[in-house]
Design an enzyme around this catalytic site. Structure first.
Site, PDB file in Angstrom:
ATOM      1  N   LYS A  11       1.008  -1.229   0.078  1.00 63.47           N
ATOM      2  CA  LYS A  11      -0.050  -0.030  -0.073  1.00 63.47           C
ATOM      3  C   LYS A  11       0.902   1.242   0.131  1.00 63.47           C
ATOM      4  O   LYS A  11       2.079   1.269  -0.644  1.00 63.47           O
ATOM      5  CB  LYS A  11      -0.861   0.038   1.175  1.00 63.47           C
ATOM      6  CG  LYS A  11      -1.754  -1.375   1.302  1.00 63.47           C
ATOM      7  CD  LYS A  11      -2.706  -1.310   2.211  1.00 63.47           C
ATOM      8  CE  LYS A  11      -3.617  -2.735   1.966  1.00 63.47           C
ATOM      9  NZ  LYS A  11      -4.651  -2.931   2.930  1.00 63.47           N
ATOM     10  N   HIS A  95      -8.577  -3.144  -6.153  1.00 61.68           N
ATOM     11  CA  HIS A  95      -8.650  -2.973  -4.825  1.00 61.68           C
ATOM     12  C   HIS A  95      -9.596  -2.214  -4.197  1.00 61.68           C
ATOM     13  O   HIS A  95      -9.935  -1.224  -4.434  1.00 61.68           O
ATOM     14  CB  HIS A  95      -7.104  -2.641  -4.124  1.00 61.68           C
ATOM     15  CG  HIS A  95      -6.775  -2.842  -2.576  1.00 61.68           C
ATOM     16  ND1 HIS A  95      -7.584  -2.260  -1.853  1.00 61.68           N
ATOM     17  CD2 HIS A  95      -6.016  -4.058  -1.987  1.00 61.68           C
ATOM     18  CE1 HIS A  95      -7.130  -2.870  -0.445  1.00 61.68           C
ATOM     19  NE2 HIS A  95      -6.276  -3.772  -0.776  1.00 61.68           N
ATOM     20  N   GLU A  97      -9.784  -0.406  -1.592  1.00 61.26           N
ATOM     21  CA  GLU A  97      -9.560   0.718  -1.033  1.00 61.26           C
ATOM     22  C   GLU A  97      -9.418   1.924  -2.209  1.00 61.26           C
ATOM     23  O   GLU A  97      -9.828   3.071  -1.944  1.00 61.26           O
ATOM     24  CB  GLU A  97      -7.894   0.815  -0.517  1.00 61.26           C
ATOM     25  CG  GLU A  97      -7.907   0.241   0.927  1.00 61.26           C
ATOM     26  CD  GLU A  97      -6.823  -0.359   1.220  1.00 61.26           C
ATOM     27  OE1 GLU A  97      -5.429  -0.045   0.698  1.00 61.26           O
ATOM     28  OE2 GLU A  97      -6.717  -1.200   2.363  1.00 61.26           O
ATOM     29  N   GLY A 172      -7.265  -4.962   7.127  1.00 53.66           N
ATOM     30  CA  GLY A 172      -6.512  -3.934   7.969  1.00 53.66           C
ATOM     31  C   GLY A 172      -7.298  -3.841   9.420  1.00 53.66           C
ATOM     32  O   GLY A 172      -7.162  -3.125  10.108  1.00 53.66           O
ATOM     33  N   SER A 210      -6.345  -9.350   6.687  1.00 53.32           N
ATOM     34  CA  SER A 210      -5.709  -9.693   8.161  1.00 53.32           C
ATOM     35  C   SER A 210      -4.975 -11.040   7.919  1.00 53.32           C
ATOM     36  O   SER A 210      -5.153 -11.721   9.013  1.00 53.32           O
ATOM     37  CB  SER A 210      -6.918  -9.405   8.935  1.00 53.32           C
ATOM     38  OG  SER A 210      -7.119  -8.022   9.086  1.00 53.32           O
TER      39      SER A 210
HETATM   40  P1  PGA Z   1      -4.345  -6.349   5.343  1.00 45.87           P
HETATM   41  O1  PGA Z   1      -4.487  -5.961   3.808  1.00 45.87           O
HETATM   42  O2  PGA Z   1      -3.723  -7.818   5.219  1.00 45.87           O
HETATM   43  O3  PGA Z   1      -3.652  -5.472   6.090  1.00 45.87           O
HETATM   44  O4  PGA Z   1      -5.755  -6.835   5.870  1.00 45.87           O
HETATM   45  C1  PGA Z   1      -4.883  -6.896   2.707  1.00 45.87           C
HETATM   46  C2  PGA Z   1      -5.129  -6.011   1.424  1.00 45.87           C
HETATM   47  O5  PGA Z   1      -5.701  -4.958   1.493  1.00 45.87           O
HETATM   48  O6  PGA Z   1      -4.584  -6.320   0.492  1.00 45.87           O
END
Ligand code: PGA
Length: 253
Positions: A11, A95, A97, A172, A210
């Protein structure tokens, strides 16, 4: 059998100093994987800095998104052709996000996946529902709509890429989907792919949200979970190595 993949998504984190220390730690703990491909998606500005050390370990690099167009007046954007020219072999598309913060629609995500292929990059297409969809019993419908937009545009060309199922409520947050919940959606995704074309049954479907060293093995033991897209834990070389080892030791044969 689909290729196994463990991928790290940094990220908007990291620096040249962190990258250098990271590769040193990776080199020290590295045992060449026999069964899985390891991918790293650092911020685009760290890509060229990563090339030599990643190549020495057999790690393939990618960018975190690409623009649908090959060039033009799109300030701040990154073309798939530029990413390929800089040494990327993969790109994430869609993604959650970016879907949420940058307004990427299902059609916009499909256009980015097409752009990736045009430039010779393999797209890892991210799909997943938000908590409200899951609570409303709409999780499968949302994922189906996301996938169908990509399948309509790409068809069997998707064989070159991969799908990442990332339930948004698990990203996350420290809240992982249980292996059973993740497996159930992976099976749905496999069915949707297989219904479009038998060849698409070979597309790897990785889980993201996660993933940590202590939950990776249980996820990888599930039939349709072909690997992981790891966010936070991929910034820690020891944790990322442990997740790769979990795939090497406990994945399906
Ligand atoms: P995370 O993110 O492992 O921190 O939950 C996964 C991702 O967004 O690809």
């Amino acid at each position: 059998m689909p290729q196994r993949i463990v991928a790290g998504n940094w990220k908007m984190n990291g620096s040249r100093a962190l990258l250098a220390a990271y590769f040193t730690a990776m080199e020290q703990g590295w045992a060449a994987p026999r069964r899985c491909e390891v991918l790293l998606f650092p911020p685009a500005l760290l890509l060229s800095e990563s090339i030599e050390r990643a190549a020495a370990l057999g790690i393939r690099l990618g960018v975190q998104t690409v623009h649908p167009e090959a060039s033009g007046a799109y300030t701040g954007e990154l073309a798939a052709e530029m990413a390929a020219d800089a040494g990327a072999q993969w790109t994430l598309v869609g993604h959650s996000e970016r879907r949420a913060a940058c307004g990427e629609s299902n059609d916009g995500v499909a256009a980015r996946a097409v752009a990736a292929l045009r430039a010779g990059l393999k797209p890892m297409v991210c799909v997943g529902e938000v908590l409200a969809d899951r609570r409303a019993g709409r999780a499968e419908d949302v994922v189906r709509e996301q996938l169908e937009a990509v399948l309509t545009t790409m068809g069997e060309d998707l064989c070159a890429g991969a799908i990442a199922y990332e339930p948004v409520w698990a990203i996350g947050t420290g809240e992982t989907a249980s292996p059973e919940v993740a497996q159930a959606m992976h099976a749905v995704i496999r069915d949707i792919l297989g219904a479009a074309s038998k060849r698409l049954l070979e597309v790897p479907i990785v889980y993201g949200g996660s993933v940590k060293p202590d939950n990776a093995a249980a996820l990888f033991a599930e039939t349709d979970i072909d690997g992981a897209l790891v966010g936070g834990a991929s910034l820690d070389a020891a944790a990322f190595l442990a997740i790769i080892a979990a795939m090497e030791n406990h994945g399906n044969p």
